[in-house]
Design a protein around this motif. Structure first.
Motif, PDB file in Angstrom:
ATOM      1  N   SER A  70      40.048  28.878  30.685  1.00  0.00           N
ATOM      2  CA  SER A  70      41.092  29.665  30.531  1.00  0.00           C
ATOM      3  C   SER A  70      40.966  31.147  30.963  1.00  0.00           C
ATOM      4  O   SER A  70      41.537  32.056  31.311  1.00  0.00           O
ATOM      5  N   THR A  71      39.567  31.297  31.004  1.00  0.00           N
ATOM      6  CA  THR A  71      39.230  32.729  31.346  1.00  0.00           C
ATOM      7  C   THR A  71      38.376  32.927  32.608  1.00  0.00           C
ATOM      8  O   THR A  71      37.602  34.030  32.908  1.00  0.00           O
ATOM      9  N   VAL A  72      38.795  32.238  33.649  1.00  0.00           N
ATOM     10  CA  VAL A  72      38.417  32.294  34.825  1.00  0.00           C
ATOM     11  C   VAL A  72      38.712  33.612  35.501  1.00  0.00           C
ATOM     12  O   VAL A  72      39.707  33.776  35.357  1.00  0.00           O
ATOM     13  N   THR A  73      37.590  34.092  36.063  1.00  0.00           N
ATOM     14  CA  THR A  73      37.987  35.364  36.759  1.00  0.00           C
ATOM     15  C   THR A  73      38.148  35.254  38.419  1.00  0.00           C
ATOM     16  O   THR A  73      37.558  33.977  38.687  1.00  0.00           O
ATOM     17  N   MET A  74      38.427  36.146  39.205  1.00  0.00           N
ATOM     18  CA  MET A  74      38.331  35.865  40.789  1.00  0.00           C
ATOM     19  C   MET A  74      37.106  35.487  41.151  1.00  0.00           C
ATOM     20  O   MET A  74      36.920  34.527  42.022  1.00  0.00           O
ATOM     21  N   PRO A  75      35.984  36.453  40.920  1.00  0.00           N
ATOM     22  CA  PRO A  75      34.834  36.402  41.345  1.00  0.00           C
ATOM     23  C   PRO A  75      34.258  34.769  40.993  1.00  0.00           C
ATOM     24  O   PRO A  75      33.673  34.212  42.005  1.00  0.00           O
ATOM     25  N   VAL A  76      34.406  34.492  39.877  1.00  0.00           N
ATOM     26  CA  VAL A  76      34.034  33.015  39.230  1.00  0.00           C
ATOM     27  C   VAL A  76      34.639  31.971  40.124  1.00  0.00           C
ATOM     28  O   VAL A  76      34.226  30.943  40.586  1.00  0.00           O
ATOM     29  N   ARG A  77      35.971  32.153  40.373  1.00  0.00           N
ATOM     30  CA  ARG A  77      36.811  31.234  41.096  1.00  0.00           C
ATOM     31  C   ARG A  77      36.501  31.103  42.383  1.00  0.00           C
ATOM     32  O   ARG A  77      36.380  29.993  42.993  1.00  0.00           O
ATOM     33  N   ILE A  78      36.036  32.308  43.119  1.00  0.00           N
ATOM     34  CA  ILE A  78      35.613  32.088  44.409  1.00  0.00           C
ATOM     35  C   ILE A  78      34.277  31.396  44.547  1.00  0.00           C
ATOM     36  O   ILE A  78      34.216  30.528  45.494  1.00  0.00           O
ATOM     37  N   TYR A  79      33.680  31.733  43.686  1.00  0.00           N
ATOM     38  CA  TYR A  79      32.180  31.221  43.641  1.00  0.00           C
ATOM     39  C   TYR A  79      32.357  29.574  43.560  1.00  0.00           C
ATOM     40  O   TYR A  79      31.578  28.809  43.980  1.00  0.00           O
ATOM     41  N   LEU A  80      33.119  29.112  42.523  1.00  0.00           N
ATOM     42  CA  LEU A  80      33.419  27.504  42.374  1.00  0.00           C
ATOM     43  C   LEU A  80      34.368  27.191  43.612  1.00  0.00           C
ATOM     44  O   LEU A  80      33.925  26.028  44.055  1.00  0.00           O
ATOM     45  N   ALA A  81      34.971  27.934  44.137  1.00  0.00           N
ATOM     46  CA  ALA A  81      35.725  27.526  45.523  1.00  0.00           C
ATOM     47  C   ALA A  81      34.666  27.205  46.484  1.00  0.00           C
ATOM     48  O   ALA A  81      34.568  25.920  47.377  1.00  0.00           O
ATOM     49  N   VAL A  82      33.812  27.994  46.695  1.00  0.00           N
ATOM     50  CA  VAL A  82      32.903  27.920  47.756  1.00  0.00           C
ATOM     51  C   VAL A  82      31.677  26.856  47.427  1.00  0.00           C
ATOM     52  O   VAL A  82      31.611  25.953  48.431  1.00  0.00           O
ATOM     53  N   LEU A  83      31.418  26.619  46.105  1.00  0.00           N
ATOM     54  CA  LEU A  83      30.597  25.427  45.704  1.00  0.00           C
ATOM     55  C   LEU A  83      31.373  24.186  46.313  1.00  0.00           C
ATOM     56  O   LEU A  83      30.625  23.169  46.511  1.00  0.00           O
ATOM     57  N   ASP A  84      32.541  24.212  45.773  1.00  0.00           N
ATOM     58  CA  ASP A  84      33.368  23.025  46.207  1.00  0.00           C
ATOM     59  C   ASP A  84      33.663  22.849  47.960  1.00  0.00           C
ATOM     60  O   ASP A  84      34.286  21.928  48.183  1.00  0.00           O
ATOM     61  N   GLY A  85      33.330  23.838  48.519  1.00  0.00           N
ATOM     62  CA  GLY A  85      33.633  23.671  49.985  1.00  0.00           C
ATOM     63  C   GLY A  85      35.017  24.143  50.280  1.00  0.00           C
ATOM     64  O   GLY A  85      35.396  24.068  51.342  1.00  0.00           O
ATOM     65  N   GLU A  86      35.888  24.718  49.507  1.00  0.00           N
ATOM     66  CA  GLU A  86      37.000  25.174  49.538  1.00  0.00           C
ATOM     67  C   GLU A  86      37.269  26.630  50.125  1.00  0.00           C
ATOM     68  O   GLU A  86      37.519  27.569  49.604  1.00  0.00           O
ATOM     69  N   TYR A  87      36.665  26.650  51.505  1.00  0.00           N
ATOM     70  CA  TYR A  87      36.584  27.832  52.079  1.00  0.00           C
ATOM     71  C   TYR A  87      37.785  28.799  52.267  1.00  0.00           C
ATOM     72  O   TYR A  87      37.937  30.088  52.049  1.00  0.00           O
ATOM     73  N   GLY A  88      38.967  28.160  52.500  1.00  0.00           N
ATOM     74  CA  GLY A  88      40.047  28.649  52.618  1.00  0.00           C
ATOM     75  C   GLY A  88      40.600  29.420  51.399  1.00  0.00           C
ATOM     76  O   GLY A  88      40.992  30.295  51.400  1.00  0.00           O
ATOM     77  N   LEU A  89      40.672  28.465  50.336  1.00  0.00           N
ATOM     78  CA  LEU A  89      40.940  29.229  49.039  1.00  0.00           C
ATOM     79  C   LEU A  89      40.031  30.522  48.720  1.00  0.00           C
ATOM     80  O   LEU A  89      40.431  31.426  48.253  1.00  0.00           O
ATOM     81  N   ALA A  90      38.723  30.184  48.914  1.00  0.00           N
ATOM     82  CA  ALA A  90      37.658  31.418  48.759  1.00  0.00           C
ATOM     83  C   ALA A  90      38.121  32.627  49.566  1.00  0.00           C
ATOM     84  O   ALA A  90      37.953  33.731  49.172  1.00  0.00           O
ATOM     85  N   SER A  91      38.460  32.170  50.995  1.00  0.00           N
ATOM     86  CA  SER A  91      38.732  33.469  51.675  1.00  0.00           C
ATOM     87  C   SER A  91      39.818  34.149  51.151  1.00  0.00           C
ATOM     88  O   SER A  91      40.064  35.384  51.151  1.00  0.00           O
ATOM     89  N   ALA A  92      41.157  33.502  50.730  1.00  0.00           N
ATOM     90  CA  ALA A  92      42.223  33.943  50.267  1.00  0.00           C
ATOM     91  C   ALA A  92      41.921  34.850  49.053  1.00  0.00           C
ATOM     92  O   ALA A  92      42.193  36.070  48.961  1.00  0.00           O
ATOM     93  N   LEU A  93      41.358  34.454  48.021  1.00  0.00           N
ATOM     94  CA  LEU A  93      41.064  34.982  47.111  1.00  0.00           C
ATOM     95  C   LEU A  93      40.189  36.301  47.154  1.00  0.00           C
ATOM     96  O   LEU A  93      40.275  37.484  46.684  1.00  0.00           O
TER      97      LEU A  93
END
Ligand code: ATP
Ligand code: MG
Lengths: 360, 564
Positions: free
Chosen positions: B514-537
């Motif tokens: 519940s306390t995820v921040t943008m940088p953390v979420r970008i990091y997780l997205a990149v790890l998961d290969g969700e580059y589109g989401l990472a780019s938008a964030l």
């Protein structure tokens, strides 16, 4: 209108005793100047009075009330600072009104007081300017008006003119003097400029190394110094060593009886303008010490001339007002000079002035 | 006040004389309480944990013995040094070159170069890492493009990639610090050297560099510390290039079984490395460099002909490559995706996903960073005041303690805070508060320093004037000092906001679902290969960041080097 008593103030920074039992009384409405060399403790004393520093011992009494336990903002003491300390984010008028706002004065009264202040320091029409749009002299005028606006019991000024150039300094010091007299606010003024002190003060306190050397009117301090330090610090002074000779002191060819026990280390002092140059060889021989001096150098300054003379008792500088053509031609020759008794001050080895009898 | 309080108020002799006490004593006590609670106590816990055997719980040196004997840890230490020194060297070469070119030659579009450098500097931390992957990774756009015309280049992964990314990520620090110093080198000194027969290149090394040595070493120290503390880059493009920061993080993550003692020991080694470099830098810059008062500005040459072209190419290449990750992120955020795979065409899909499913990190980031910045500004201003206006042993020691966060990597600060607040007496794990606390203590020193610097420009007699006019010390501070240092403080606050919004390493240790921040979420997205989401964030973060930076520049009259 308040009277200030300072009682045996002591202050040390670490091992250094900066104030050594300072006792002073400043009369109501008086313009009182602390004069002394750099580092003698003037600022420290002023800041203790203001409440920015706390004395180690002693009392500060204003109109019979001890104020030294009160915080600075409850002492009702105005200050004028060397670096002006004008608030740069406020206009001139807001600066002057600043202290009145703290006193919850009504708007109309504040406006009246601000206008009066502006007029007093001759800044009419500049009320809406910011300090950055003012010259140094004008900024200090704002500082003065701001401190005066609250009609403090005491006004303290720490070298308020030392950042200004010579001409402005003289102008502003005259204005300070006039305003202070008009409002009658008891003022303590700090300077190390002796001419300024003489010009502006009702009384001067000469300080040295945390000790009060002499308190007196400008005339007393200049003409009748009670301490050797005051004599040397204020104006120019010739000092001549005087040896003891069986209960008397000997200066050159003659001896004088003294009240204090005659010991070695006495010094005789006379101001250059009191040395009589080219004195007649006879006449009132009784009233003066007569010496011969070889004229080593004459400096002509228009209104006056300075003579540097080598005499049997040491070098003496004499000052001659409005010198004649003949008197300027004596360089290299030996001339007669006289030191009138009534202009001579004799100091003991401890530095105290001591009376001496006329030669018999 | 009697006893200790009395002694304290006497120690505050510079303040107003009175029987009661100086309110600044409360601030001093509060500041020490903060430092004790958020810095000393957590770091002490980590230090203690590092001496605890993971299996038996007994005090021992096992962890340290392991660090220096086990192959993988020794490799991590070696890699950390390699990454630190490599990143530092690369950033120095790029930054000093750019500074020399732009201060000594008339380069067209200097402002654009500075803006690009600042964009590179403030781009969210591993937008960098991830954009490089997008471009030069296994399926990277550039790599594939080149492969289709028959050119094979190695992937970005591994040590070389990490060092390259560091170099292009951190060079703007070097650029900003050294161009200030280069602009202040007295031209006469350089001319004198030329008159003595030194060739321009030898003059550069024999005269100019020694003159700006303090700035160069300060920049070097900064880039080294930033490089060894960086976690995202080695994690994302290091692959098997393990460094202390990644090892500590892995060991700490409980999902992997975890070994907090070992993670703590690695943290200590990391702090030790940073401190060693700080001490080294102090030694190097002991010698004073004189700044004459007869200042002649350095001579700026025209850049014409082939040399001019070459100089422009060098300057623009450096800043464009540096800003490339940010630019890439923005472009890719508008690309059509299908799952993790980019498709041809433009779309707002990625942003729609952010809004519909991952808006929590955006709000969390805004809330946490504004909360921490508010606390940072208030505490930093008060502490800056103490340090500059109440010199005495307790404030000097406080100032010294505030040096510590400069050398504590974010990942270590995160570990320290979670170690301390994981259980009684204060259980805070999983709250947003711990994330705020970590950012707060990491960035407090910057704010305190800049407030102290602003106050040093302000005559103490201003406050005394207000006091003599009847304002209590507290009101004098509020009515006079605060308005005067206000714009500077606000500019500093916006820069703190930038760093707070982009904080990754400590948040990564401290976040829960519940306390995820943008940088953390970008990091997780990149790890998961969700580059589109990472780019938008990343693009959203970038826009927020640039807005804050622009605000700071406006407030401080574009003196960017004094901000960063
Ligand atoms: N906060 C302090 N800590 C230590 N020593 C101090 C402090 N303030 C003043 N002093 C010392 O006390 C002595 C007196 O200082 P003070 O400022 O009162 O002198 P001053 O007469 O005002 O000199 P000036 O004419 O140069 O302004 C000096 O020797 C000074 O070094
Ligand atoms: Mg002084």
């Amino acid at each position: 209108m308040s009277r200030l008593d300072i009682r045996t103030i002591e202050k040390s920074f670490g091992d250094v005793r900066v104030l050594k039992g300072v006792d002073l009384t400043v009369e109501s409405g008086e313009f009182f100047t602390l004069l002394g060399p750099s580092g003698c403790g003037k600022t420290t004393l002023l800041r203790i009075i203001a409440g920015f520093q706390r004395q180690d011992a002693g009392e500060i009494v204003v109109d019979g009330d001890r104020i030294d336990a009160r915080p600075a903002h409850k002492r009702d003491i105005g200050m004028v600072f060397q670096d002006y300390a004008v608030f740069p984010h406020l206009t001139v008028a807001e600066n002057i009104a600043f202290g009145l706002r703290a006193r919850r004065m009504g708007d109309a009264d504040v406006r009246a007081r601000v206008d009066e202040g502006l007029r007093m320091v001759r800044l009419e029409g500049l009320g809406q300017r910011l300090p950055s749009e003012l010259s140094g002299g004008q900024q200090q005028r704002v500082g003065l008006a701001r401190a005066m606006a609250i009609r403090p019991k005491l006004l303290l000024m720490d070298e308020p003119l030392s950042n200004l150039d010579a001409k402005l300094r003289v102008d502003l010091r005259e204005d300070i003097r006039d305003i202070q007299k008009r409002l009658g606010i008891t003022t303590i003024y700090v300077t190390h400029d002796q001419e300024e002190a003489l010009a502006i003060s009702d009384r001067i306190c000469v300080m040295d190394r945390g000790v009060v050397e002499q308190v007196g009117t400008p005339f007393e301090v200049y003409r009748a110094p009670r301490r050797r330090f005051a004599a040397a610090f204020v104006g120019t002074m010739n000092f001549v060593a005087a040896d003891s000779d069986g209960g008397r002191v000997r200066i050159g060819p003659l001896t004088l009886p003294v009240a204090a026990p005659a010991r070695d280390g006495f010094q005789l002092a006379i101001r250059p303008e009191n040395v009589v140059v080219g004195a007649p060889t006879d006449g009132d021989a009784r009233g003066a010490i007569r010496l011969e001096g070889a004229v080593r150098k004459i400096t002509f300054l228009g209104r006056e001339a300075h003579y540097t003379l080598s005499t049997p008792v040491g070098e003496i500088v004499a000052q001659v007002a409005d010198p004649t053509r003949e008197l300027l031609d004596v360089e290299g020759r030996t001339i007669a000079i006289a030191l009138p008794y009534d202009k001579v001050v004799l100091f003991t080895a401890e530095g105290d002035a001591t009376p001496f009898g006329a030669a018999t | 006040m009697k006893g200790a309080g009395g002694a304290l108020s006497r120690a505050f002799g510079g303040g107003t004389a009175r029987r009661g006490f100086d309110p600044w004593i409360l601030v001093l006590v509060g500041a020490w309480a903060i430092v004790a609670l958020l810095l000393i106590w957590p770091l002490w816990s980590v230090l203690m944990a590092s001496f605890r055997d993971n299996d038996t719980g007994a005090l021992s040196l096992t962890n340290y013995i392991d660090v220096f004997t086990l192959r993988s840890y020794r490799r991590a230490i070696g890699n950390t040094l390699l990454a630190g020194l490599g990143g530092m060297a690369g950033a120095l070469v790029l930054g000093v070159t750019l500074a020399l070119v732009t201060t000594r030659f008339r380069i067209r579009g200097r402002v654009l170069i500075q803006i690009l450098a600042v964009v590179a500097l403030v781009s969210p931390p591993f937008i960098g890492a991830y954009a490089w992957i997008v471009l030069f990774g296994a399926n990277g756009v550039v790599r594939q493009g080149l492969a289709s015309v028959g050119i094979d280049i190695p992937t970005i992964y591994g040590a070389t990639g990490v060092i390259l990314v560091f170099a292009f990520k951190f060079f703007p620090h070097v650029f900003l610090i050294t161009s200030g110093a280069l602009g202040a080198v007295n031209r006469s000194v350089e001319e004198a050297a030329e008159g003595l027969g030194l060739s321009p290149l030898r003059r550069l090394f024999k005269v100019t560099f020694p003159l700006i040595l303090p700035s160069i070493t300060a920049a070097a120290l900064l880039t080294f510390v930033l490089s060894i503390a960086d976690f995202g880059t080695p994690r994302l493009i290091g692959r098997d290039f393990n460094v202390l920061a990644t090892e500590a993080f892995m060991l700490f993550g409980t999902e992997m079984g975890g070994n907090p003692g070992m993670a703590s020991a690695l943290s200590m080694v990391l702090i030790g490395l940073s401190m060693a470099l700080v001490l080294l830098q102090r030694r190097v810059t002991r010698r004073d460099v004189y700044a004459g008062n007869l200042m002649r500005k350095p001579f700026v040459r025209e850049a014409t002909g082939w040399r001019g072209v070459a100089l422009h190419v060098v300057a623009y290449a450096i800043v464009l490559v540096g800003a490339l990750p940010a630019i890439t992120a923005v472009i890719f955020s508008f690309r059509r995706t299908s799952g993790p795979v980019f498709q041809p065409g433009v779309s707002l899909q990625s942003y729609e996903r952010v809004i519909s499913t991952v808006s929590t990190p955006v709000w969390n980031t805004l809330v946490y960073s504004s909360a921490s910045v508010f606390a940072i500004v208030v505490a930093g201003t008060l502490i800056g005041y103490l340090v500059s206006r109440r010199p005495q042993p307790a404030t000097a020691a406080l100032d010294g303690m505030l040096m510590v966060p400069y050398v504590v990597p974010g990942i270590v600060m995160g570990i320290a805070i979670i170690t301390r607040f994981n259980g009684p007496p204060l259980e805070l794990t999983g709250t947003g508060l711990v994330i705020v606390m970590a950012v707060f203590i990491r960035r407090l020193p910057y704010s305190a320093r800049s407030a102290a610097a602003a106050l040093k420009q302000l005559s103490p007699s201003l406050e005394e004037a207000a006091i003599s006019l009847g304002y209590s010390p507290a009101r004098a501070f509020l009515r006079v000092t605060v308005p005067l240092i206000g714009p500077g403080i606000l500019a500093g606050a916006l820069m703190s906001l930038v760093t707070a919004m982009n904080e990754l390493s400590s948040s990564l240790v401290l976040y829960v679902g519940s306390t995820v921040t943008m940088p953390v979420r970008i990091y997780l997205a990149v790890l998961d290969g969700e580059y589109g989401l990472a780019s938008a964030l990343s693009s959203i973060l970038l826009v927020l960041t640039v807005a804050a930076v622009a605000g700071a520049f406006l407030l401080s009259g574009r003196k960017q080097s004094s901000l960063l």
